[in-house]
Write a protein that holds these residues in place. Structure first.
Motif, short mmCIF file in Angstrom:
data_model
loop_
_atom_site.label_atom_id
_atom_site.label_comp_id
_atom_site.label_asym_id
_atom_site.label_seq_id
_atom_site.Cartn_x
_atom_site.Cartn_y
_atom_site.Cartn_z
N LEU A 115 0.83 -1.21 0.00
CA LEU A 115 0.00 0.00 0.00
C LEU A 115 0.87 1.26 0.00
O LEU A 115 1.85 1.35 0.74
CB LEU A 115 -0.91 0.00 1.23
CG LEU A 115 -1.77 1.25 1.47
CD1 LEU A 115 -2.75 1.48 0.33
CD2 LEU A 115 -2.50 1.13 2.81
N VAL A 116 0.48 2.22 -0.83
CA VAL A 116 1.11 3.54 -0.87
C VAL A 116 0.01 4.57 -0.66
O VAL A 116 -1.03 4.52 -1.32
CB VAL A 116 1.79 3.79 -2.23
CG1 VAL A 116 2.43 5.17 -2.26
CG2 VAL A 116 2.82 2.71 -2.53
N VAL A 117 0.22 5.52 0.24
CA VAL A 117 -0.73 6.59 0.49
C VAL A 117 -0.06 7.91 0.12
O VAL A 117 1.00 8.25 0.67
CB VAL A 117 -1.21 6.63 1.95
CG1 VAL A 117 -2.24 7.74 2.14
CG2 VAL A 117 -1.78 5.29 2.36
N THR A 118 -0.64 8.64 -0.83
CA THR A 118 -0.05 9.90 -1.26
C THR A 118 -0.85 11.09 -0.74
O THR A 118 -2.06 11.01 -0.55
CB THR A 118 0.04 9.99 -2.80
OG1 THR A 118 -1.28 10.00 -3.35
CG2 THR A 118 0.81 8.81 -3.36
N ARG A 119 -0.16 12.17 -0.50
CA ARG A 119 -0.77 13.42 -0.04
C ARG A 119 -0.14 14.59 -0.81
O ARG A 119 0.83 14.42 -1.54
CB ARG A 119 -0.54 13.62 1.47
CG ARG A 119 -1.28 12.63 2.39
CD ARG A 119 -2.70 13.07 2.64
NE ARG A 119 -3.38 12.21 3.60
CZ ARG A 119 -3.49 12.47 4.92
NH1 ARG A 119 -2.94 13.56 5.42
NH2 ARG A 119 -4.14 11.64 5.71
#
Length: 368
Positions: free
Chosen positions: A218-222
């Motif tokens: 999982l990768v979470v971008t902001r």
């Protein structure tokens, strides 16, 4: 031979971009209408001045101090905390996405998402020579988990984009859906949850950051463009397993974040409480805008972002043009018949409502 000798798949294409017009009320690019305070601007200026004294040297290519500050900020959104080794930053979340496809996509590999969604995803895939596959969302713009899982199992993608909240619809995803698709993709690929509008999500809507300990793919971008009111800064970032950050380091350009960018971002993060202080106001204005649009009889997608998708119009371009003539610029984007309005100040939203009433009444009168 036609000049210039551009790649054939790029020939005749036009660059991405929303209209940049000089209008009294610009509500088309989801910017935060509230700029930094004088104190914040002064802190940024001091930080840039100090950085300028060292511009004869290359910046920290690993942007260690910035990754530490971003990890500290992100740790507020998950009980598990975030370590600096899990964080990577680049010039806007756009560059973060492109780096992800450079590292995990490419020739012979597949990227996948579900429309309607952010129109740049297929362009990232195109630019990295990654095969693009697009599924569909339900009529209410939610994700059909069974259909999504079936598409993932059939296409075996290496990168899956799951924006939450989604752009242009504003729809947030159930964390259970994200977890199920992470499991379906497995360690063959990565699942990118794009939380560009994450700070605007409604109370009770968790961040995908909470799932990071469970799913190493999982990768979470902001981004700092929206809630941080720093669209002009161009600073995006991600949180993921450290091995994913290490993989991105292989494809990033040398010294991709300038010393000025790093100094500005660090100064902005020091003022996070102030810059984020208007988020609650924008949430309230968004909810009031959604309620008003529905009272007028329009369909409106549920939104956890700082914009609202509304419609439907028989001729949405005529409505868009009419609003523009009234000095209000919105975005002609999304499924046919829909328009998207960014949430501005109370005065700007009043101007939008007045203009929409005037334009739709005029169109109705002309069509009688």
């Amino acid at each position: 031979m036609t000049f210039p000798p551009i790649r054939e798949e790029l020939r005749g294409l036009t660059p991405y971009g929303a209209p940049q017009l000089d209008v009294p009320v610009a509500l088309n690019t989801n910017e935060n209408p509230y700029g930094p305070s004088q104190a914040c601007a002064d802190d940024i200026a001091d930080a840039v001045r100090e950085a300028a004294l060292g511009l004869h040297r290359y910046p920290d290519r690993e942007h260690v101090a910035l990754r530490e500050a971003l990890a500290d900020y992100l740790s507020r959104d998950t009980p598990h905390g975030i370590e600096p080794a899990q964080v990577w930053a680049a010039n806007g979340s756009n560059e973060v996405m492109l780096q992800l496809l450079q590292a995990f996509g490419g020739p012979g590999r597949t990227a996948l998402s579900f429309a309607p969604t952010y129109s740049m995803y297929p362009e990232y895939a195109r630019d990295s020579s990654t095969r693009w596959v697009q599924g569909r969302r339900r009529e209410d713009f939610s994700l059909d988990l069974d259909a999504a899982r079936a598409l993932v199992e059939a296409e075996q993608p290496h990168v899956v984009f799951l924006p939450s909240p989604n752009n242009p619809t504003g729809t947030a995803l159930d964390p259970a859906v994200i977890g199920e698709l992470c499991a379906a993709v497995g360690e063959r690929g990565v699942v990118v949850v794009d939380e560009a509008y994450g700070e605007f999500r409604r109370a009770g809507t968790p961040s995908a950051l909470e799932l990071l300990p469970t799913h190493r793919n999982l990768v979470v971008t902001r981004t700092m463009s929206k809630a941080f009111a720093a669209a002009g800064l161009r600073l995006g970032y991600l949180a993921a397993d450290p091995a994913i950050c290490d993989a991105i380091r292989v494809v990033r350009l040398p010294y991709h974040l300038s010393a000025v960018t790093q100094a500005t971002a660090l100064a902005a993060l020091r003022h996070a409480p102030e810059l984020l202080g208007r988020v609650a106001d924008l949430r309230g204005e968004r909810d009031a805008t959604v309620a008003w649009l529905r009272e007028q009889g329009w369909q409106v997608a549920d939104s956890d972002a700082n914009f609202a998708l509304f419609g439907t119009f028989a001729d949405r371009h005529a409505v868009w043009q009419g609003l523009l003539e009234q000095g209000v610029l919105v975005r002609e984007v999304g499924p046919p018949g829909w328009l998207r309005v960014s949430i501005g100040t109370p005065a700007e939203m009043t101007a939008f409502r007045d203009a929409l009433v005037h334009v739709t009444a005029q169109i109705t009168k002309e069509n009688r």
